[in-house]
Design an enzyme around this catalytic site. Sequence first.
Site, PDB file in Angstrom:
ATOM      1  N   THR A   1      20.512  11.895  66.412  1.00 29.03           N
ATOM      2  CA  THR A   1      21.193  12.154  65.259  1.00 29.03           C
ATOM      3  C   THR A   1      22.843  12.554  65.426  1.00 29.03           C
ATOM      4  O   THR A   1      23.632  12.376  64.285  1.00 29.03           O
ATOM      5  CB  THR A   1      20.577  13.182  64.457  1.00 29.03           C
TER       6      THR A   1
ATOM      7  N   SER B   1      26.879  23.433  65.199  1.00 25.69           N
ATOM      8  CA  SER B   1      26.160  24.667  65.422  1.00 25.69           C
ATOM      9  C   SER B   1      27.003  25.957  65.838  1.00 25.69           C
ATOM     10  O   SER B   1      26.744  26.992  66.264  1.00 25.69           O
ATOM     11  CB  SER B   1      25.167  24.525  66.802  1.00 25.69           C
TER      12      SER B   1
ATOM     13  N   CYS C   1      15.004  19.775  61.641  1.00 22.29           N
ATOM     14  CA  CYS C   1      16.036  19.112  60.339  1.00 22.29           C
ATOM     15  C   CYS C   1      15.543  17.905  59.765  1.00 22.29           C
ATOM     16  O   CYS C   1      14.699  17.138  60.795  1.00 22.29           O
ATOM     17  CB  CYS C   1      17.234  18.938  60.839  1.00 22.29           C
TER      18      CYS C   1
ATOM     19  N   CYS D   1      26.009  22.897  59.912  1.00 24.17           N
ATOM     20  CA  CYS D   1      25.680  22.075  58.952  1.00 24.17           C
ATOM     21  C   CYS D   1      24.468  22.418  58.136  1.00 24.17           C
ATOM     22  O   CYS D   1      24.080  23.575  58.686  1.00 24.17           O
ATOM     23  CB  CYS D   1      25.315  20.658  59.835  1.00 24.17           C
TER      24      CYS D   1
ATOM     25  N   SER E   1      25.897  21.359  73.401  1.00 23.80           N
ATOM     26  CA  SER E   1      25.730  20.715  71.995  1.00 23.80           C
ATOM     27  C   SER E   1      26.194  19.087  71.915  1.00 23.80           C
ATOM     28  O   SER E   1      27.417  19.151  72.297  1.00 23.80           O
ATOM     29  CB  SER E   1      26.617  21.480  70.780  1.00 23.80           C
ATOM     30  N   SER E   2      25.433  18.255  71.700  1.00 26.06           N
ATOM     31  CA  SER E   2      25.578  16.998  71.489  1.00 26.06           C
ATOM     32  C   SER E   2      26.809  16.671  70.549  1.00 26.06           C
ATOM     33  O   SER E   2      27.861  15.983  71.122  1.00 26.06           O
ATOM     34  CB  SER E   2      24.492  16.160  71.363  1.00 26.06           C
TER      35      SER E   2
ATOM     36  N   HIS F   1      22.054  24.835  69.307  1.00 25.89           N
ATOM     37  CA  HIS F   1      22.864  24.983  70.907  1.00 25.89           C
ATOM     38  C   HIS F   1      24.278  25.896  70.482  1.00 25.89           C
ATOM     39  O   HIS F   1      25.215  25.330  70.474  1.00 25.89           O
ATOM     40  CB  HIS F   1      23.322  23.734  71.114  1.00 25.89           C
TER      41      HIS F   1
ATOM     42  N   GLU G   1      16.108  17.046  71.274  1.00 30.18           N
ATOM     43  CA  GLU G   1      15.946  16.041  70.112  1.00 30.18           C
ATOM     44  C   GLU G   1      15.525  14.852  70.565  1.00 30.18           C
ATOM     45  O   GLU G   1      14.385  14.239  69.843  1.00 30.18           O
ATOM     46  CB  GLU G   1      17.170  15.917  69.304  1.00 30.18           C
TER      47      GLU G   1
HETATM   48  S1  SF4 Z   1      23.451  18.083  63.268  1.00 31.54           S
HETATM   49 FE1  SF4 Z   1      21.069  18.096  63.605  1.00 31.54          FE
HETATM   50  S2  SF4 Z   1      20.521  20.050  62.445  1.00 31.54           S
HETATM   51 FE2  SF4 Z   1      22.505  19.394  61.793  1.00 31.54          FE
HETATM   52  S3  SF4 Z   1      22.080  18.010  59.691  1.00 31.54           S
HETATM   53 FE3  SF4 Z   1      22.436  16.569  61.727  1.00 31.54          FE
HETATM   54  S4  SF4 Z   1      20.308  16.325  62.686  1.00 31.54           S
HETATM   55 FE4  SF4 Z   1      20.371  18.028  61.054  1.00 31.54          FE
END
Ligand code: SF4
Length: 409
Positions: free
Chosen positions: A253, A382, A155, A63, A320-321, A94, A185
């Site tokens: 997020t 990620s 981020c 991302c 990784s969530s 992650h 986070e």
């Molecule tokens: S997954 Fe995490 S790093 Fe990627 S845009 Fe969303 S908040 Fe930002």
Amino acid sequence: MATEAPTAPQKINLRRPEIMEAVQAQVLSHYRSLLVERIRANGNVLSADGLLTVKLAKEFGFCYGVERAIDLAYAARKSFPADKHIFLLGEIIHNPEVNDQIRNMGIQTISNKPTDEEIARLRREDVVIIPAFGTEVATRRKLEEKGCSLVDTTCGDVMSVWKRVRQYSKESVTSIIHGKAKHEETKATTSQATAYGAGHYLVVFNLAETDYVCNYILNGGNKQEFLEKFKGAYSPGFDPDVHLHAIGVANQTTMLRGETEEVQRRLRAAMEKKHGAENGDKHFRFFDTICGATQDRQDALQKLLTQPLDLLIVIGGYNSSNTSHLAEMGEALLPTYFIKNAAKMVSDKVIVHYNLHLQQEVEARDWLPSGKVTVGITAGASCPNNLIEDAIRRLFELKGVAVQELLAS
Ligand code: SF4
């Protein structure tokens, strides 16, 4: 004797054109996949007729927040002299492969929440990189007091959640955060709730926990049981009899969009029932803080899952969530294997994959059907494209097809 005032850490612009050009070339050489780009250009499908069709979700992988964090870490290594010590708080993102690359570049890892000993070992001329999911307020303050130069890759979408939670805190509204209490986070976010005022927070992980909180709001209950149940997920001094009077919902997020909406809906309903719909604004706030990248990946997978598929492969780091939620979406509908790299596809008979419920790798047998198979593939925010390519190549290999020949035909 007068004490010498500490001088401010040296400010370096990492985004100089000559640096960024070199960084982008290096990042591409580490993570790019021409195969993935070709499949994307071909409608996200690669097929060996009669044997295997691979369908990629329309949105997957890195991302914008992750790309930025990686670029900044690489730029730090290029900008500072080779003998400058650069440290990373925990993981940049992650994904184990990406973190290995960062370490290979000579960036050293310290805990995401450094102990006092680790802080003491740092020197003021050292550089410390803050990862994409941010860091706790107290950690940042300690690093600033130490005088280290900080490369902050947090981020912007994570910072939007912080802003919201700080606002709740200023208005003495308790932040209810839908997230994983132990995730970096969420820890960083909860630290914002208490750092700038007398705010409180409570983290709820799922709908069952939300229902428990709703029931407490409406009917009261056993305070000790409440505090025991949510141990480690609320602010110091949090009292459910006092601090659930006015609440504001925010979320990590990378949660599942549908679940976050339901958490919000149930809490709002409970507050309106308790205080009257006309007083809703006084007692309840909500701000959707799911990031755009998470949303896009979930939407794209949802669309992919409407097509006929025999199984789904989800690629990404197990901690990784956002990737776990993609796997959750898949396993609700079809056989789904969450793997961190292609080597987990041991043979066409055996795959080693991460079981979300057991929170460990397990072995599955006879996972790849014989005959004609259609496999869906997605990857978390990620996960770099080169790992996705490895997985695609491995799948075709297990079906006895060379991807190179396929592309040539
Ligand atoms: S997954 Fe995490 S790093 Fe990627 S845009 Fe969303 S908040 Fe930002």
